[in-house]
Design a protein around this motif. Sequence first.
Motif, PDB file in Angstrom:
ATOM      1  N   ASN A  66       0.695  -1.095  -0.130  1.00 26.51           N
ATOM      2  CA  ASN A  66       0.088   0.147  -0.001  1.00 26.51           C
ATOM      3  C   ASN A  66       0.925   1.248   0.121  1.00 26.51           C
ATOM      4  O   ASN A  66       0.761   2.099  -0.657  1.00 26.51           O
ATOM      5  N   HIS A  67       1.764   1.366   0.865  1.00 24.34           N
ATOM      6  CA  HIS A  67       2.902   2.570   1.182  1.00 24.34           C
ATOM      7  C   HIS A  67       4.043   2.186   1.509  1.00 24.34           C
ATOM      8  O   HIS A  67       4.151   1.261   2.245  1.00 24.34           O
ATOM      9  N   VAL A  68       4.827   3.145   1.284  1.00 27.72           N
ATOM     10  CA  VAL A  68       6.361   3.152   1.905  1.00 27.72           C
ATOM     11  C   VAL A  68       6.448   4.494   2.749  1.00 27.72           C
ATOM     12  O   VAL A  68       6.088   5.364   2.216  1.00 27.72           O
ATOM     13  N   ALA A  69       6.816   4.196   3.965  1.00 25.75           N
ATOM     14  CA  ALA A  69       6.819   5.458   4.845  1.00 25.75           C
ATOM     15  C   ALA A  69       8.278   5.605   5.405  1.00 25.75           C
ATOM     16  O   ALA A  69       9.014   4.851   5.686  1.00 25.75           O
ATOM     17  N   PHE A  70       8.606   7.159   5.640  1.00 31.11           N
ATOM     18  CA  PHE A  70       9.816   7.491   5.894  1.00 31.11           C
ATOM     19  C   PHE A  70       9.212   8.510   7.037  1.00 31.11           C
ATOM     20  O   PHE A  70       8.364   8.815   7.362  1.00 31.11           O
ATOM     21  N   ARG A  71      10.363   8.645   7.811  1.00 27.74           N
ATOM     22  CA  ARG A  71      10.481   9.666   9.051  1.00 27.74           C
ATOM     23  C   ARG A  71      11.003  10.808   8.597  1.00 27.74           C
ATOM     24  O   ARG A  71      12.310  10.863   8.171  1.00 27.74           O
ATOM     25  N   GLY A  72      10.345  12.106   8.732  1.00 30.73           N
ATOM     26  CA  GLY A  72      10.918  13.184   8.493  1.00 30.73           C
ATOM     27  C   GLY A  72      11.335  14.262   9.641  1.00 30.73           C
ATOM     28  O   GLY A  72      10.664  13.649  10.622  1.00 30.73           O
ATOM     29  N   ASN A  73      11.755  15.400   9.354  1.00 31.05           N
ATOM     30  CA  ASN A  73      12.162  16.097  10.452  1.00 31.05           C
ATOM     31  C   ASN A  73      11.704  17.484  10.154  1.00 31.05           C
ATOM     32  O   ASN A  73      12.019  18.418  11.071  1.00 31.05           O
ATOM     33  N   ASP A  74      11.272  17.900   9.063  1.00 33.62           N
ATOM     34  CA  ASP A  74      10.951  19.105   8.450  1.00 33.62           C
ATOM     35  C   ASP A  74       9.678  19.204   7.833  1.00 33.62           C
ATOM     36  O   ASP A  74       9.683  19.320   6.506  1.00 33.62           O
ATOM     37  N   TYR A  75       8.521  19.321   8.548  1.00 32.59           N
ATOM     38  CA  TYR A  75       7.260  19.093   7.854  1.00 32.59           C
ATOM     39  C   TYR A  75       7.041  20.359   6.709  1.00 32.59           C
ATOM     40  O   TYR A  75       6.529  19.931   5.785  1.00 32.59           O
ATOM     41  N   ALA A  76       7.236  21.752   7.363  1.00 33.93           N
ATOM     42  CA  ALA A  76       7.104  22.708   6.426  1.00 33.93           C
ATOM     43  C   ALA A  76       7.906  22.730   5.008  1.00 33.93           C
ATOM     44  O   ALA A  76       7.329  22.919   3.842  1.00 33.93           O
ATOM     45  N   ARG A  77       9.087  22.224   5.381  1.00 30.92           N
ATOM     46  CA  ARG A  77      10.121  22.093   3.962  1.00 30.92           C
ATOM     47  C   ARG A  77       9.523  21.227   3.306  1.00 30.92           C
ATOM     48  O   ARG A  77       9.445  21.321   1.710  1.00 30.92           O
ATOM     49  N   LEU A  78       8.942  20.183   3.695  1.00 32.64           N
ATOM     50  CA  LEU A  78       8.368  18.944   2.691  1.00 32.64           C
ATOM     51  C   LEU A  78       7.219  19.479   2.046  1.00 32.64           C
ATOM     52  O   LEU A  78       7.155  19.391   0.871  1.00 32.64           O
ATOM     53  N   THR A  79       6.310  19.944   2.509  1.00 28.09           N
ATOM     54  CA  THR A  79       4.851  20.503   2.417  1.00 28.09           C
ATOM     55  C   THR A  79       5.206  21.583   1.150  1.00 28.09           C
ATOM     56  O   THR A  79       4.427  21.618   0.271  1.00 28.09           O
ATOM     57  N   ASN A  80       6.229  22.500   1.533  1.00 25.82           N
ATOM     58  CA  ASN A  80       6.471  23.643   0.539  1.00 25.82           C
ATOM     59  C   ASN A  80       6.992  23.088  -0.636  1.00 25.82           C
ATOM     60  O   ASN A  80       6.544  23.380  -1.935  1.00 25.82           O
ATOM     61  N   ARG A  81       7.993  22.038  -0.793  1.00 24.88           N
ATOM     62  CA  ARG A  81       8.303  21.270  -1.868  1.00 24.88           C
ATOM     63  C   ARG A  81       7.308  20.597  -2.678  1.00 24.88           C
ATOM     64  O   ARG A  81       7.299  20.688  -3.906  1.00 24.88           O
ATOM     65  N   LEU A  82       6.553  19.929  -1.957  1.00 24.87           N
ATOM     66  CA  LEU A  82       5.082  19.333  -2.619  1.00 24.87           C
ATOM     67  C   LEU A  82       4.297  20.399  -3.290  1.00 24.87           C
ATOM     68  O   LEU A  82       4.082  20.048  -4.616  1.00 24.87           O
ATOM     69  N   GLU A  83       4.075  21.552  -2.478  1.00 22.16           N
ATOM     70  CA  GLU A  83       3.300  22.378  -3.471  1.00 22.16           C
ATOM     71  C   GLU A  83       3.943  23.292  -4.574  1.00 22.16           C
ATOM     72  O   GLU A  83       3.311  23.391  -5.569  1.00 22.16           O
ATOM     73  N   LYS A  84       5.086  23.383  -4.524  1.00 22.19           N
ATOM     74  CA  LYS A  84       5.951  23.939  -5.489  1.00 22.19           C
ATOM     75  C   LYS A  84       6.026  22.973  -6.722  1.00 22.19           C
ATOM     76  O   LYS A  84       5.971  23.452  -7.912  1.00 22.19           O
TER      77      LYS A  84
END
Length: 119
Positions: A66-84
Amino acid sequence: MKLDHINIRTNDLEGVKDTLVRLLELEVGDRPPFSFSGYWLWGSGHPGVHLTEDEDDPGTSTGALNHVAFRGNDYARLTNRLEKDGISFDNRVVPGSGARQVFFKIHHNILIEVGFDPE
């Protein structure tokens, strides 16, 4: 970023659980009170395999893995990259812990989860 877990979706929840416990010597362990059936299988002190019941919904299926999960440490940075990049994502919160999750799909319908500590 590090690999956190894989999620296997199956219509034989008990059979897959029993097989992985028996063959890989994983243990059924604590799991948050999600609204759907499943197990977290633990090894080396970590829930590396999550099992969930197949919802049999072809519109949302990504196959047995179903999915592969990673552990992140900078939520805002990831969501900004996704939006971009114009990539749609879904924010969720794990019941009972407040941990944040971001789900998104990449090429070949691969579902990625990135988990973050509670705010």
